[in-house]
Design an enzyme around this catalytic site. Structure first.
Site, PDB file in Angstrom:
ATOM      1  CB  THR A  49      -3.841   0.050   3.749  1.00  0.00           C
ATOM      2  OG1 THR A  49      -3.914   1.128   4.656  1.00  0.00           O
ATOM      3  CG2 THR A  49      -4.753  -0.504   5.036  1.00  0.00           C
ATOM      4  CB  CYS A  50      -2.618  -4.127   0.982  1.00  0.00           C
ATOM      5  SG  CYS A  50      -3.651  -3.115   0.165  1.00  0.00           S
TER       6      CYS A  50
END
Length: 161
Positions: A49-50
């Site tokens: 996600t990052c």
């Protein structure tokens, strides 16, 4: 106690990789002084996600954030400066976002926004959050619920500006 709107950013020394491969100290006192800063924290560089959403959103929206008054945009993670520098190169961050390393988690601890990533083999990390600070004072804070990515996105912070 968790940092909140109206609180001053704690005095912490962070690290940043320079373009020539050196590591420099960045104090929060100097970094936040006299300007409006958007800071977002991620649990880890190169994580799905990052890397796929959080950082790219701020890179893509950097000019919009600056147009709405942000003087600086910073990403912070409990990773070392070499990892943050490599991640910046991998994601083509350029000058859009300052990549700040909180290698020992001192900032995450000082703002009381740590998370236990042990079940993922990550140890203690920063929770996913974003804040806006004006001259070192928090004016907006958005902390994500576990395993969520909603309130700390670049779009959400753009709306908050």
């Amino acid at each position: 106690m968790t940092i909140k709107v109206g609180d001053k950013i704690p005095s912490i020394s962070l690290k940043r990789a320079t373009a020539d491969g050196k590591i420099e100290d960045v104090t929060t006192d100097d970094y936040f002084a006299g300007r409006k800063v958007v800071l977002f924290a991620v649990p880890g560089a190169f994580t799905p996600t990052c890397s796929g959403q959080h950082l790219p959103g701020f890179v893509d929206k950097a000019s919009d954030l600056r147009a709405k008054g942000a003087d600086a945009i910073a990403c912070i993670s409990v990773n070392d400066a070499f990892v943050m520098g490599a991640w910046a190169k991998d994601r083509s961050v350029g000058e859009s976002v300052d990549m700040l390393a909180d290698g020992s988690g001192d900032f995450a601890k000082a703002v009381d926004l740590e998370m236990d990533g042990s079940k993922f083999g990550m140890g203690t990390r920063a929770q996913r959050f974003a804040l806006i600070a004006d001259d070192g004072v928090v004016t907006h804070l958005a902390v994500e619920a576990p395993m969520k990515f909603e309130v700390s996105s670049a779009e959400a912070i753009l709306d908050a500006l």
